[in-house]
Write a protein that holds these residues in place. Structure first.
Motif, PDB file in Angstrom:
ATOM      1  N   GLU A 279      42.588   1.472-145.929  1.00 32.52           N
ATOM      2  CA  GLU A 279      41.403   0.619-146.248  1.00 32.52           C
ATOM      3  C   GLU A 279      41.220  -0.612-146.695  1.00 32.52           C
ATOM      4  N   VAL A 280      42.632  -1.402-147.592  1.00 34.48           N
ATOM      5  CA  VAL A 280      42.605  -2.692-147.265  1.00 34.48           C
ATOM      6  C   VAL A 280      42.540  -3.772-146.084  1.00 34.48           C
ATOM      7  N   VAL A 281      42.527  -3.011-144.916  1.00 36.80           N
ATOM      8  CA  VAL A 281      42.539  -3.525-143.453  1.00 36.80           C
ATOM      9  C   VAL A 281      41.239  -3.057-143.744  1.00 36.80           C
ATOM     10  N   LYS A 282      40.581  -2.288-143.707  1.00 41.74           N
ATOM     11  CA  LYS A 282      39.248  -1.933-142.970  1.00 41.74           C
ATOM     12  C   LYS A 282      38.631  -2.679-144.119  1.00 41.74           C
TER      13      LYS A 282
ATOM     14  N   CYS B 167      37.168  -6.376-142.235  1.00 40.14           N
ATOM     15  CA  CYS B 167      36.501  -5.486-140.390  1.00 40.14           C
ATOM     16  C   CYS B 167      35.382  -6.835-140.276  1.00 40.14           C
ATOM     17  N   GLY B 168      34.919  -6.944-139.360  1.00 39.00           N
ATOM     18  CA  GLY B 168      34.433  -7.781-139.273  1.00 39.00           C
ATOM     19  C   GLY B 168      34.521  -9.919-139.256  1.00 39.00           C
ATOM     20  N   GLN B 169      35.260  -9.665-139.708  1.00 38.26           N
ATOM     21  CA  GLN B 169      36.506 -11.257-140.875  1.00 38.26           C
ATOM     22  C   GLN B 169      37.363 -11.248-139.805  1.00 38.26           C
TER      23      GLN B 169
ATOM     24  N   VAL C 236      45.148 -16.531-134.264  1.00 35.45           N
ATOM     25  CA  VAL C 236      43.811 -16.318-134.847  1.00 35.45           C
ATOM     26  C   VAL C 236      43.795 -14.170-134.619  1.00 35.45           C
ATOM     27  N   MET C 237      43.397 -13.773-135.529  1.00 38.98           N
ATOM     28  CA  MET C 237      42.952 -12.469-135.663  1.00 38.98           C
ATOM     29  C   MET C 237      41.986 -12.190-136.096  1.00 38.98           C
ATOM     30  N   HIS C 238      41.247 -11.217-135.109  1.00 43.33           N
ATOM     31  CA  HIS C 238      39.732 -10.872-135.818  1.00 43.33           C
ATOM     32  C   HIS C 238      39.797  -9.496-135.888  1.00 43.33           C
TER      33      HIS C 238
ATOM     34  N   GLU D  77      36.143   4.801-138.717  1.00 40.99           N
ATOM     35  CA  GLU D  77      37.028   6.229-139.971  1.00 40.99           C
ATOM     36  C   GLU D  77      38.665   5.928-139.493  1.00 40.99           C
ATOM     37  N   LYS D  78      39.459   6.116-137.927  1.00 38.62           N
ATOM     38  CA  LYS D  78      40.184   6.211-137.835  1.00 38.62           C
ATOM     39  C   LYS D  78      41.659   5.552-137.328  1.00 38.62           C
ATOM     40  N   GLU D  79      40.244   4.558-136.718  1.00 40.59           N
ATOM     41  CA  GLU D  79      40.989   3.166-135.684  1.00 40.59           C
ATOM     42  C   GLU D  79      40.673   1.770-136.304  1.00 40.59           C
ATOM     43  N   ILE D  80      41.482   1.044-136.104  1.00 39.60           N
ATOM     44  CA  ILE D  80      41.216  -0.398-136.509  1.00 39.60           C
ATOM     45  C   ILE D  80      41.825  -1.549-135.038  1.00 39.60           C
ATOM     46  N   ARG D  81      41.010  -2.001-134.171  1.00 36.37           N
ATOM     47  CA  ARG D  81      41.902  -2.551-133.271  1.00 36.37           C
ATOM     48  C   ARG D  81      41.655  -4.004-134.172  1.00 36.37           C
TER      49      ARG D  81
END
Length: 176
Positions: free
Chosen positions: A27-30, A33-35, A57-59, A65-69
């Motif tokens: 949730e902290v990573v999520k 999101c979008g930044q 650079v990381m985007h 709810e299950k994955e962050i790219r």
């Protein structure tokens, strides 16, 4: 019998604690999101390292709810994406490498599941069996992704044979 019951209770509580920290970390990573954030290689300080002197650079994008790219750019090279996935075993961290045409590199999807020592701000991922096959020399790899206590920096850290191999720090206070 009491000892066995106590051990089972301790294992259950420990596993619940680890899963709770993994969920909080996700949730902290999520929440980012979008930044997009700039970073720099801080180890190794070797000027001949392939990432030396290149803008990182990381985007943080494509969050569900299950994955962050997290596409990770090194200089002009956009072939890398970190993938953080919730699974039955905990968090899974993988490195997806692609050619310009979108086809996978020969060396892709390596990483591993989080261990039980993680916190809300830091999770470590020892190399899994798939990684052992792909990168035999990386059998002892442990990737750690973390935030400093003020959540102002995102740190990507790799150890091999329990020794530092690579470290990058991204400044979360400045959006790209």
């Amino acid at each position: 019998m009491k000892k066995i019951l106590l051990i089972l209770v301790i294992l259950f509580v420990s596993n619940s604690y680890a899963k709770n920290n993994q969920a909080k970390f996700f949730e902290v990573v999520k929440s980012l999101c979008g930044q997009t954030f700039n970073g720099k290689t801080v180890y190794p300080e070797d000027p001949d390292h392939s990432f030396a002197g290149k803008k990182l650079v990381m985007h943080i994008k494509d969050c569900s709810e299950k994955e962050i790219r997290i596409p990770f750019k090194v200089g002009e090279d956009t072939s890398r994406t970190w993938i953080l996935t919730k699974t039955e075993k905990g968090l899974l961290f993988k490195h997806d490498h692609r050619h310009d045409d979108g086809t996978p590199h020969e060396l892709t999807m390596y990483g591993g599941h989080s261990d039980d020592r993680g916190t809300e701000l830091s999770q470590s991922f020892p190399a899994d069996k798939e990684t052992h096959k792909l990168v035999p020399a990386g059998k002892t790899n442990v990737w750690t992704i973390s935030f400093d206590e003020n959540k102002k920096h995102f740190i990507y850290y790799l150890e091999r044979h329990a020794k530092p191999r690579y470290k990058a720090i991204f400044d979360l206070t400045r959006l790209d």
